[in-house]
Design an enzyme around this catalytic site. Sequence first.
Site, PDB file in Angstrom:
ATOM      1  CB  THR A 322      -0.958   0.014   1.213  1.00 25.36           C
ATOM      2  OG1 THR A 322      -1.771   1.179   1.174  1.00 25.36           O
ATOM      3  CG2 THR A 322      -0.201  -0.027   2.522  1.00 25.36           C
ATOM      4  CG  HIS A 374       4.802 -11.670  16.839  1.00 31.38           C
ATOM      5  ND1 HIS A 374       5.736 -12.606  16.456  1.00 31.38           N
ATOM      6  CD2 HIS A 374       5.435 -10.862  17.736  1.00 31.38           C
ATOM      7  CE1 HIS A 374       6.861 -12.395  17.096  1.00 31.38           C
ATOM      8  NE2 HIS A 374       6.707 -11.331  17.880  1.00 31.38           N
TER       9      HIS A 374
END
Length: 413
Positions: A322, A374
């Site tokens: 992005t 994560h």
Amino acid sequence: MIIEVKVPSPGESISEVQLANWLVEDGSYVEKDQEIAEIDSDKATLSVSAAESGTIRILVGKGETIEVGSVVAKIETDGKAPSVKASKETPSQTPSQTPSQRPHLSPLAKKLLEASNFSEQEFMEFIRNYRFSQSDVKFFLDEKDKSVSSHHLNVLQSSRPPVLQSSWGGNRDTERKKMSTLRLKLAERLVSVKNETAMLTTFNEVNMTPIMKIRQQYKDAFKEKHGISLGFMSFFTKAVTEALQQFPQVNAQIDGDEIVFHNYADIGVAVSTPKGLMVPVLRNAEQMTLADIELKIKELATKARDNKISLDDMKGGTFTITNGGVFGSMLSTPILNPPQSAILGMHNIVERPVAINGQVEIHPIMYLALSYDHRVIDGRESVSFLVKVKEMLENPVKMMYGGSDPVSRLLGL
């Protein structure tokens, strides 16, 4: 004969849509295959076309949420097309256009065009071929009225002492607008990402001098051969695909109690449209040249902004890029695009003082941000991945191996 206009299915698992806009007036005559309405699903905006020519009777209002398969209008095929009086125009009746005519663009608009690898000429060509809708005409009328009113107001106030004026405010009015299906789904997905993932962001910076030098040296030859400008997005996409090969965890995603690894890179490119954020996908970007990437990005971005994007164009990405820099963003933490595990945020390029071989020099610097899940990606992998992207952007030759002129090979010249 009466023909029913029904809402088509935008895709599997979608049962409701929102009638975003009617492109024709109730009681008007429509031609076969003419686009008559736009519908918003939770993934894309689709158009509805007339199956036959005739007079249309609209049954559902703009903004209403309806079920797939519902009848939204009827077409009376016995209706007669309105007669058109032909008039012969002479060359003196048609205003001439000169090559010097240009659109009135603000500095930010020009910067956005340049960052998206479009010229003002391409923008004008798009405008000339754009099919203006009822909403466009209403916008014109509103702005024209404002312009006329402003002109009369200026004339009336020309003899008065100047006063500080505000372009808005001064009352306590509010306005409510129903959220589109696309915006509602986007809001739902963004909240779920924050609640259901262990999202972290790591940052780095990249010296854009090498890429800018390459663009300056090869931009004319590149455009002459490939018919498109050489932008930054192709370099970033190429660097990402090379880094994903070395760090496959960043290209993976969770499915139940398993991690799915992909032996390919389908790169989603976030595009801001009037309807909301859309992420069309470059399939097998790891096999594309820079020219392939630039051409495909331009094609998908144009389809997205014209509401011609399909669900297939947005399915199955494995990683997203992005670019908030086109709007002036210095730094941000992009939100994951589920079920993907990572997203790279690009930002604006600013000249900053940096230390080069013990000396302070001024270079164009871009900050990068990698948000990652994560649960799938460890800190070591995320940081190493971003460092690898940085290395390749600061030394583009590393994106290719071998060859007497690897830069020319990279550019496909």
